[in-house]
Design a protein around this motif. Structure first.
Motif, PDB file in Angstrom:
ATOM      1  N   LEU A 127      -0.304  16.166   1.130  1.00  0.00           N
ATOM      2  CA  LEU A 127      -0.426  16.558  -0.267  1.00  0.00           C
ATOM      3  C   LEU A 127      -1.370  17.749  -0.405  1.00  0.00           C
ATOM      4  CD1 LEU A 127      -0.688  13.127  -2.114  1.00  0.00           C
ATOM      5  CD2 LEU A 127       1.232  14.717  -2.163  1.00  0.00           C
ATOM      6  N   ARG A 128      -0.988  18.677  -1.282  1.00  0.00           N
ATOM      7  CA  ARG A 128      -1.820  19.829  -1.575  1.00  0.00           C
ATOM      8  C   ARG A 128      -1.940  19.980  -3.087  1.00  0.00           C
ATOM      9  NH1 ARG A 128       1.148  24.480   1.724  1.00  0.00           N
ATOM     10  NH2 ARG A 128       2.913  23.371   0.795  1.00  0.00           N
ATOM     11  N   SER A 129      -3.070  20.413  -3.533  1.00  0.00           N
ATOM     12  CA  SER A 129      -3.319  20.474  -4.980  1.00  0.00           C
ATOM     13  C   SER A 129      -2.332  21.393  -5.691  1.00  0.00           C
ATOM     14  CB  SER A 129      -4.753  20.942  -5.241  1.00  0.00           C
ATOM     15  OG  SER A 129      -4.974  22.214  -4.656  1.00  0.00           O
ATOM     16  N   GLU A 130      -1.977  22.513  -5.058  1.00  0.00           N
ATOM     17  CA  GLU A 130      -1.111  23.484  -5.728  1.00  0.00           C
ATOM     18  C   GLU A 130       0.344  23.028  -5.795  1.00  0.00           C
ATOM     19  OE1 GLU A 130      -1.740  24.913  -1.421  1.00  0.00           O
ATOM     20  OE2 GLU A 130      -2.909  23.996  -3.044  1.00  0.00           O
ATOM     21  N   THR A 131       0.744  22.071  -4.959  1.00  0.00           N
ATOM     22  CA  THR A 131       2.133  21.591  -4.969  1.00  0.00           C
ATOM     23  C   THR A 131       2.205  20.082  -5.206  1.00  0.00           C
ATOM     24  OG1 THR A 131       2.064  21.382  -2.542  1.00  0.00           O
ATOM     25  CG2 THR A 131       2.966  23.431  -3.453  1.00  0.00           C
ATOM     26  N   PHE A 132       1.149  19.519  -5.773  1.00  0.00           N
ATOM     27  CA  PHE A 132       1.053  18.062  -5.923  1.00  0.00           C
ATOM     28  C   PHE A 132       2.226  17.483  -6.712  1.00  0.00           C
ATOM     29  CE2 PHE A 132      -0.408  14.283  -8.224  1.00  0.00           C
ATOM     30  CZ  PHE A 132      -0.858  13.506  -7.173  1.00  0.00           C
ATOM     31  N   LYS A 133       2.511  18.037  -7.887  1.00  0.00           N
ATOM     32  CA  LYS A 133       3.581  17.502  -8.738  1.00  0.00           C
ATOM     33  C   LYS A 133       4.936  17.584  -8.038  1.00  0.00           C
ATOM     34  CE  LYS A 133       1.498  18.338 -13.272  1.00  0.00           C
ATOM     35  NZ  LYS A 133       1.658  19.032 -14.579  1.00  0.00           N
ATOM     36  N   TRP A 134       5.188  18.689  -7.400  1.00  0.00           N
ATOM     37  CA  TRP A 134       6.467  18.877  -6.711  1.00  0.00           C
ATOM     38  C   TRP A 134       6.608  17.888  -5.554  1.00  0.00           C
ATOM     39  CZ3 TRP A 134       7.376  21.153  -1.696  1.00  0.00           C
ATOM     40  CH2 TRP A 134       8.735  21.387  -1.426  1.00  0.00           C
ATOM     41  N   GLN A 135       5.537  17.694  -4.783  1.00  0.00           N
ATOM     42  CA  GLN A 135       5.574  16.761  -3.657  1.00  0.00           C
ATOM     43  C   GLN A 135       5.738  15.321  -4.138  1.00  0.00           C
ATOM     44  OE1 GLN A 135       1.883  18.533  -1.803  1.00  0.00           O
ATOM     45  NE2 GLN A 135       3.014  18.114   0.073  1.00  0.00           N
ATOM     46  N   MET A 136       5.056  14.953  -5.214  1.00  0.00           N
ATOM     47  CA  MET A 136       5.197  13.605  -5.748  1.00  0.00           C
ATOM     48  C   MET A 136       6.602  13.373  -6.278  1.00  0.00           C
ATOM     49  SD  MET A 136       2.415  12.039  -5.154  1.00  0.00           S
ATOM     50  CE  MET A 136       2.753  10.578  -6.115  1.00  0.00           C
ATOM     51  N   SER A 137       7.179  14.402  -6.894  1.00  0.00           N
ATOM     52  CA  SER A 137       8.559  14.289  -7.374  1.00  0.00           C
ATOM     53  C   SER A 137       9.521  14.070  -6.219  1.00  0.00           C
ATOM     54  CB  SER A 137       8.935  15.550  -8.153  1.00  0.00           C
ATOM     55  OG  SER A 137      10.280  15.511  -8.569  1.00  0.00           O
ATOM     56  N   ASN A 138       9.307  14.794  -5.118  1.00  0.00           N
ATOM     57  CA  ASN A 138      10.141  14.609  -3.932  1.00  0.00           C
ATOM     58  C   ASN A 138      10.034  13.185  -3.401  1.00  0.00           C
ATOM     59  OD1 ASN A 138      11.082  17.224  -3.914  1.00  0.00           O
ATOM     60  ND2 ASN A 138       9.551  17.955  -2.436  1.00  0.00           N
ATOM     61  N   ALA A 139       8.798  12.697  -3.284  1.00  0.00           N
ATOM     62  CA  ALA A 139       8.576  11.353  -2.742  1.00  0.00           C
ATOM     63  C   ALA A 139       9.256  10.297  -3.618  1.00  0.00           C
ATOM     64  CB  ALA A 139       7.080  11.077  -2.624  1.00  0.00           C
ATOM     65  N   LEU A 140       9.106  10.421  -4.920  1.00  0.00           N
ATOM     66  CA  LEU A 140       9.720   9.453  -5.837  1.00  0.00           C
ATOM     67  C   LEU A 140      11.245   9.506  -5.752  1.00  0.00           C
ATOM     68  CD1 LEU A 140       7.428   9.901  -8.976  1.00  0.00           C
ATOM     69  CD2 LEU A 140       7.659   7.821  -7.605  1.00  0.00           C
ATOM     70  N   THR A 141      11.791  10.713  -5.638  1.00  0.00           N
ATOM     71  CA  THR A 141      13.249  10.869  -5.550  1.00  0.00           C
ATOM     72  C   THR A 141      13.793  10.204  -4.295  1.00  0.00           C
ATOM     73  OG1 THR A 141      13.193  12.948  -6.799  1.00  0.00           O
ATOM     74  CG2 THR A 141      15.127  12.537  -5.420  1.00  0.00           C
ATOM     75  N   TRP A 142      13.136  10.433  -3.161  1.00  0.00           N
ATOM     76  CA  TRP A 142      13.616   9.873  -1.899  1.00  0.00           C
ATOM     77  C   TRP A 142      13.461   8.359  -1.844  1.00  0.00           C
ATOM     78  CZ3 TRP A 142      10.601  14.374   0.641  1.00  0.00           C
ATOM     79  CH2 TRP A 142      11.418  15.499   0.682  1.00  0.00           C
ATOM     80  N   VAL A 143      12.356   7.832  -2.357  1.00  0.00           N
ATOM     81  CA  VAL A 143      12.173   6.377  -2.348  1.00  0.00           C
ATOM     82  C   VAL A 143      13.160   5.720  -3.311  1.00  0.00           C
ATOM     83  CG1 VAL A 143      10.549   4.491  -2.766  1.00  0.00           C
ATOM     84  CG2 VAL A 143       9.760   6.565  -1.641  1.00  0.00           C
ATOM     85  N   SER A 144      13.410   6.352  -4.446  1.00  0.00           N
ATOM     86  CA  SER A 144      14.418   5.825  -5.383  1.00  0.00           C
ATOM     87  C   SER A 144      15.795   5.800  -4.743  1.00  0.00           C
ATOM     88  CB  SER A 144      14.451   6.679  -6.658  1.00  0.00           C
ATOM     89  OG  SER A 144      13.232   6.629  -7.339  1.00  0.00           O
ATOM     90  N   ALA A 145      16.120   6.837  -3.980  1.00  0.00           N
ATOM     91  CA  ALA A 145      17.414   6.885  -3.295  1.00  0.00           C
ATOM     92  C   ALA A 145      17.503   5.778  -2.247  1.00  0.00           C
ATOM     93  CB  ALA A 145      17.609   8.249  -2.646  1.00  0.00           C
ATOM     94  N   ALA A 146      16.403   5.544  -1.538  1.00  0.00           N
ATOM     95  CA  ALA A 146      16.395   4.466  -0.539  1.00  0.00           C
ATOM     96  C   ALA A 146      16.603   3.110  -1.204  1.00  0.00           C
ATOM     97  CB  ALA A 146      15.075   4.485   0.231  1.00  0.00           C
ATOM     98  N   LEU A 147      16.013   2.936  -2.376  1.00  0.00           N
ATOM     99  CA  LEU A 147      16.185   1.674  -3.106  1.00  0.00           C
ATOM    100  C   LEU A 147      17.630   1.501  -3.566  1.00  0.00           C
ATOM    101  CD1 LEU A 147      14.545  -0.744  -4.169  1.00  0.00           C
ATOM    102  CD2 LEU A 147      14.105   0.558  -6.247  1.00  0.00           C
ATOM    103  N   THR A 148      18.239   2.579  -4.012  1.00  0.00           N
ATOM    104  CA  THR A 148      19.644   2.542  -4.433  1.00  0.00           C
ATOM    105  C   THR A 148      20.567   2.211  -3.262  1.00  0.00           C
ATOM    106  OG1 THR A 148      19.204   4.159  -6.183  1.00  0.00           O
ATOM    107  CG2 THR A 148      21.497   3.869  -5.514  1.00  0.00           C
ATOM    108  N   ASN A 149      20.219   2.714  -2.076  1.00  0.00           N
ATOM    109  CA  ASN A 149      21.048   2.433  -0.899  1.00  0.00           C
ATOM    110  C   ASN A 149      21.171   0.938  -0.627  1.00  0.00           C
ATOM    111  OD1 ASN A 149      21.536   5.128  -0.376  1.00  0.00           O
ATOM    112  ND2 ASN A 149      19.878   5.336   1.099  1.00  0.00           N
ATOM    113  N   GLY A 150      20.078   0.206  -0.833  1.00  0.00           N
ATOM    114  CA  GLY A 150      20.132  -1.238  -0.620  1.00  0.00           C
ATOM    115  C   GLY A 150      21.088  -1.921  -1.574  1.00  0.00           C
ATOM    116  N   ASP A 151      21.045  -1.508  -2.849  1.00  0.00           N
ATOM    117  CA  ASP A 151      21.964  -2.090  -3.841  1.00  0.00           C
ATOM    118  C   ASP A 151      23.410  -1.751  -3.490  1.00  0.00           C
ATOM    119  OD1 ASP A 151      19.824  -3.114  -5.287  1.00  0.00           O
ATOM    120  OD2 ASP A 151      19.692  -1.363  -6.592  1.00  0.00           O
TER     121      ASP A 151
END
Length: 216
Positions: A127-151
């Motif tokens: 994580l870096r301060s200048e790209t924090f929001k973008w990195q958190m958005s990426n992490a949330l998107t990928w974890v959400s996709a992983a959760l959808t894969n199980g369903d």
């Protein structure tokens, strides 16, 4: 002749024991308190507390807890992926054609989840301060996709998934749901965000002659 301990000696010994052990106990309780407060509103709080309390890594900040939850999810997903891979290559003979097809799809989906969770963890580790929001958005998107894969995996069996398959995929979905909550919590609180470097103070600019004349 054996001396009997006096009350003052016993009191001094007890006081010394408390003094030596209290800082250690306090240091040990702080991470556990953070884990408990983090897990209390998770989707599966008991599972969250059990998996994170036993996690060997640090848990001193919300970022530590989010990383730990993601590592737990990744470990469970990898085990499920290995199981599904082995089953699809050696234990699918007794299944119907539809179940074999669903198992192949499920194996691919959970394998994709492993990659998505790994990428999410990589974002949280860099994580870096200048790209924090973008990195958190990426992490949330990928974890959400992983959760959808199980369903999607379980839906492919049309309600007829083998109990061992359903148990493992459901376990993955639950720990991944908890990880998603921790990451979302981290993003909202922003307490895990690296502190930006202070900007150098700009020197006051000297007033021009024209400005001085106007003031006079």
């Amino acid at each position: 002749m054996q001396l009997q301990p006096t009350l003052s000696t016993l009191y001094l010994s007890l006081l010394l024991t408390i003094t030596l052990t209290s800082p250690t106990l306090a240091a040990q309780s702080k991470p556990q308190d953070l884990v408990r407060s983090s897990c209390v509103h998770a989707r599966y709080p008991r599972l969250c507390l059990r998996t994170l309390s036993n996690y060997p890594g640090p848990a001193n900040t919300p970022l530590d807890v989010a990383r730990a939850a993601l590592r737990v999810s990744l470990a469970h997903t990898r085990r499920a992926s290995k199981f599904l891979h082995a089953l699809s290559h050696g234990g699918a003979a007794a299944m119907s054609k539809r179940q074999r097809s669903a198992l192949r799809d499920c194996n691919e989906q959970i394998s994709d989840s492993v990659d998505q969770l790994r990428r999410s963890l990589d974002e949280l580790q860099h994580l870096r301060s200048e790209t924090f929001k973008w990195q958190m958005s990426n992490a949330l998107t990928w974890v959400s996709a992983a959760l959808t894969n199980g369903d999607t995996c379980l839906d492919g069996f049309g309600g007829n998934a083998r109990p061992d398959v359903k148990r493992r995929v459901t376990d993955v979905a639950r720990v991944t749901s908890n990880a998603l909550y921790m990451i979302n919590r981290l993003g909202q609180s922003r307490t895990g965000k690296p502190k930006p470097k202070p900007k150098p103070r700009s020197r006051p600019q000297p007033r021009s002659a024209s400005s001085t004349e106007k003031l006079n």
